[in-house]
Design a protein around this motif. Structure first.
Motif, mmCIF file in Angstrom:
data_model
loop_
_atom_site.group_PDB
_atom_site.id
_atom_site.type_symbol
_atom_site.label_atom_id
_atom_site.label_comp_id
_atom_site.label_asym_id
_atom_site.label_seq_id
_atom_site.Cartn_x
_atom_site.Cartn_y
_atom_site.Cartn_z
ATOM 1 N N MET A 49 0.856 -1.298 -0.135
ATOM 2 C CA MET A 49 0.001 0.139 -0.175
ATOM 3 C C MET A 49 0.814 1.236 -0.014
ATOM 4 O O MET A 49 2.021 1.345 0.268
ATOM 5 C CB MET A 49 -0.925 0.047 1.219
ATOM 6 N N ARG A 50 0.112 2.399 -0.271
ATOM 7 C CA ARG A 50 1.148 3.586 -0.290
ATOM 8 C C ARG A 50 1.704 4.071 0.914
ATOM 9 O O ARG A 50 2.894 4.775 0.944
ATOM 10 C CB ARG A 50 0.043 4.885 -0.619
ATOM 11 N N ASP A 51 1.231 3.555 2.053
ATOM 12 C CA ASP A 51 2.151 3.921 3.240
ATOM 13 C C ASP A 51 3.175 2.835 3.810
ATOM 14 O O ASP A 51 3.612 2.930 4.712
ATOM 15 C CB ASP A 51 0.936 4.083 4.291
ATOM 16 N N GLU A 140 -9.165 3.814 0.598
ATOM 17 C CA GLU A 140 -7.972 4.230 0.042
ATOM 18 C C GLU A 140 -7.071 3.087 -0.607
ATOM 19 O O GLU A 140 -6.423 2.735 -1.583
ATOM 20 C CB GLU A 140 -6.922 5.137 0.922
ATOM 21 N N ASP A 141 -7.112 1.965 0.388
ATOM 22 C CA ASP A 141 -6.622 0.705 0.125
ATOM 23 C C ASP A 141 -6.974 0.139 -1.088
ATOM 24 O O ASP A 141 -6.312 -0.423 -2.098
ATOM 25 C CB ASP A 141 -6.632 -0.394 1.472
ATOM 26 N N HIS A 143 -8.101 1.607 -3.694
ATOM 27 C CA HIS A 143 -7.840 2.330 -4.981
ATOM 28 C C HIS A 143 -6.225 1.698 -5.014
ATOM 29 O O HIS A 143 -5.863 1.515 -6.268
ATOM 30 C CB HIS A 143 -7.400 3.945 -4.529
ATOM 31 N N ASP A 144 -5.611 1.546 -4.362
ATOM 32 C CA ASP A 144 -4.035 1.091 -4.311
ATOM 33 C C ASP A 144 -4.216 -0.309 -4.878
ATOM 34 O O ASP A 144 -3.355 -0.707 -5.722
ATOM 35 C CB ASP A 144 -3.434 1.107 -3.116
ATOM 36 N N GLU A 147 -4.727 -0.504 -8.461
ATOM 37 C CA GLU A 147 -3.742 0.070 -9.396
ATOM 38 C C GLU A 147 -2.592 -1.090 -9.358
ATOM 39 O O GLU A 147 -1.711 -1.274 -10.348
ATOM 40 C CB GLU A 147 -3.204 1.294 -8.828
ATOM 41 N N TRP A 148 -2.408 -1.676 -8.225
ATOM 42 C CA TRP A 148 -1.483 -3.058 -8.269
ATOM 43 C C TRP A 148 -1.944 -4.020 -9.095
ATOM 44 O O TRP A 148 -0.799 -4.427 -9.984
ATOM 45 C CB TRP A 148 -1.215 -3.455 -6.831
ATOM 46 N N GLN A 177 -12.949 6.770 -5.493
ATOM 47 C CA GLN A 177 -11.450 7.382 -5.160
ATOM 48 C C GLN A 177 -10.735 7.419 -6.661
ATOM 49 O O GLN A 177 -9.518 7.925 -6.839
ATOM 50 C CB GLN A 177 -10.640 6.046 -4.583
ATOM 51 N N PRO A 179 -9.482 5.297 -9.226
ATOM 52 C CA PRO A 179 -8.377 4.700 -9.627
ATOM 53 C C PRO A 179 -8.109 4.913 -11.332
ATOM 54 O O PRO A 179 -9.182 4.286 -11.759
ATOM 55 C CB PRO A 179 -8.310 3.571 -9.108
#
Length: 587
Positions: A49-51, A140-141, A143-144, A147-148, A177, A179
């Motif tokens: 994830m982004r974080d 948000e996850d 969205h990620d 994209e992954w 979101q 994506p």
């Protein structure tokens, strides 16, 4: 396309003919994805994830080189249970699991799609902390993850989403979101207002909290602990714990004592406040830029699941290609992989992600299953423009009639016995005479009830039934309203859709007659000659399951206070059902 041509085309792609496919609109059926691949399974794949938190996902893909569209199925039920190798189970099966709702994985993988099912953060084998249903973090996850998927070598760069209920509800949030590689969504049985699910008509719905034991969380975090100071949190905790309906229910006393769970947060928010606004996808659909096919089956309970279909269809801010469909009745559900979630979604995603013009966007926007005659048909708007809004008045001796009571008739009494002293369930019933000819009722139904209570609060539960000549009863829908939540949002409400804001509850003045507008989930049913429409009004709705904890699977949480109701239906209090009659229907 003729019926004969359709049958030949379906045989070429190894599909049975779905009852809801109409040959006049179908195109290029022979070009639909064929079952030509075996399945490769990769377990516990790392998805960053982004974080920096790493989620783990199971990836199911065709055993062939090349690039394929991806399908994401996301929920908090855990990935491992979604691929248990059992055939679809009917709802009465001993091993039916209502949370195995990701869809038919092998059906799509064999036809050239990649299925991805992750564990959400804080659950199963994924890192991190779970923040509860439909939190901003979950959105948000999502969205990620989309994209992954799009960035993997096996992906064509186009991603859709699949699944029922939770898997469907999260789709709007993720689409909002935006994506870049999300191509289309197919939310199925997907409510758009979590408050309305957790607090049905303002009443705690135990079914939702029962899901806590279904979620494989290893680390959770209370949002309330971040929202409030320790003193404010304790004050809220004490106020909720003092609620008699909770304080006398040992199951809820335990749930409240856990404090750190996501469902503890929900108990601490009995009104429709900002906590729920963050989890209300209805307010976010204007951000969606991809095609949306919203579908459901007829669900007698939980109005938000049905209402979301029509909200999406009628919301002008959801300005994308969209369709709506109602398939069959909930009692016919089979999991995993109900048929309509395979065949219709295949046609939808082949259209938007593989470039096959299936004709799906040439059809009228609504596909509707009409119960009673058990037939599909198309419609263009909701409610139907040809609706004849008909009032059926509550009358003495349990009658439902087209004319109101002309006298000062005494009210009908109703007594609520709390479950700590009795298992007896009281109800009052009103019914039409047997139908002399077919009568179609399609659309939203509303009960406008005038009633008085001897307590400051109480629960109204109203049900509609189709009752046959031999007394057989078929459930159509249920409406629920907490008396203190009776206020309407006048700007958003219509005669056929009362909208209750569920904020600032107002206790009832004992003995005062009040108006209660109780909305039902929508229906479509043709009453056959000899059948009657019956309205049942009660105070609780237990689900009779012989478990050692009955209160955790009941319908809306029953009051623990002895309560006397008076249901008025006299010349000054014309209580009535507003019924959408369709002229010429029933054939």
């Amino acid at each position: 396309m003729t019926d004969a041509e359709l049958e030949r085309a379906l045989a070429a792609v190894s599909l049975p003919r779905p009852s809801y496919w109409d040959a006049q609109y179908l195109k290029n059926v022979e070009q639909l994805s064929k079952p030509q691949y075996r399945m490769v399974v990769e377990r516990d794949v790392a998805v960053p994830m982004r974080d920096g938190v790493v989620l783990r996902a199971d990836v199911f893909r065709p055993d062939a080189p090349g690039q394929f569209p991806g399908l994401l199925a996301l929920s908090a039920y855990g990935k491992d249970s979604q691929s248990v190798p059992i055939p679809a189970q009917p709802i009465h099966s001993w091993v039916f699991d209502h949370n195995v709702e990701a869809g038919d994985i092998e059906f799509f993988v064999s036809r050239g799609y990649v299925y991805v099912i992750p564990d959400e953060r804080g659950l199963g084998k994924s890192e991190g902390v779970w923040n509860g249903p439909f939190s901003v973090q979950e959105q948000e996850d999502g969205h990620d993850i989309v994209e992954w998927i799009a960035a993997q070598a096996w992906c064509s760069g186009k991603v859709g989403m699949m699944g029922i209920s939770w898997f469907g509800m999260i789709q709007r949030f993720i689409a909002a979101q935006a994506p870049p590689h999300l191509a289309a969504i197919f939310p199925y049985e997907a409510a758009n207002d979590l408050y309305g699910v957790a607090y049905e008509g303002g009443v705690i719905q135990p079914f939702w909290w029962e899901l806590e034991r279904e979620i494989p969380a290893h680390t959770t975090q209370s949002e309330s602990a971040k929202l409030y100071s320790p003193e404010e949190l304790e004050a809220r905790f004490n106020a909720i714990g003092a609620n008699r309906d909770i304080a006398l229910n040992s199951n809820y006393v335990r749930l409240l004592a856990r404090r750190k769970t996501a469902f503890f947060d929900q108990l601490l928010h009995p009104e429709n406040d900002d906590f729920w606004a963050r989890r209300r996808s209805r307010d976010k659909v204007h951000k969606i830029k991809v095609p949306v096919y919203t579908a459901s089956c007829w669900i007698p309970f939980f109005k938000p699941f049905m209402q979301a279909v029509w909200d999406d269809l009628n919301d002008p801010t959801l300005n994308v290609p969209k369709k709506a469909a109602i398939f069959g009745h909930h009692i016919h559900t089979a999991l995993p992989g109900p048929p309509e979630l395979k065949y219709e979604a295949l046609r939808w995603y082949d259209h938007w992600m593989k470039g096959v013009d299936t004709g799906i966007m040439d059809e009228p926007p609504i596909r509707l299953y009409v119960m009673g005659i058990n037939q599909y048909r198309y419609e263009h708007e909701w409610p139907l423009a040809r609706t004849q809004w008909t009032k059926l008045y509550l009358r003495p001796f349990g009658a439902l009639a087209p004319l109101p009571e002309p006298t000062d008739a005494e009210p009908d009494p109703l007594v609520h016995r709390p479950p700590i002293i009795s298992t007896e369930r009281s109800q009052v019933r009103y019914a039409t005479p047997p139908m002399s000819a077919p009568l179609e009722v399609t659309g939203p139904v509303v009960l406008n009830l005038h009633a008085a209570l001897d307590q400051p609060d109480a629960t109204f539960i109203a049900k509609l039934w189709a009752v046959g000549p031999g007394g057989e009863r078929f459930p159509l829908c249920r409406g629920v309203l907490k008396a203190s939540h009776r206020a309407l949002d006048e700007e958003k409400s219509t005669p056929w859709n009362p909208v209750h804001p569920h904020v600032n509850p107002q206790p009832v003045v004992p003995g005062e007659v009040n108006h209660y507008a109780i909305g039902f989930p929508t229906i479509s049913y043709v009453f056959r000659p000899g059948e009657r429409l019956e309205l049942e009004i009660s105070t609780c709705d237990p689900i009779d399951i012989p478990w050692h904890h009955r209160l955790n699977v009941m319908g809306p949480l029953p009051s623990m206070t002895l309560t006397y109701y008076k249901l008025y239906r006299d010349k000054d209090h014309a209580s009535h059902l507003l019924v959408p009659v369709i002229p010429g229907g029933g054939h």
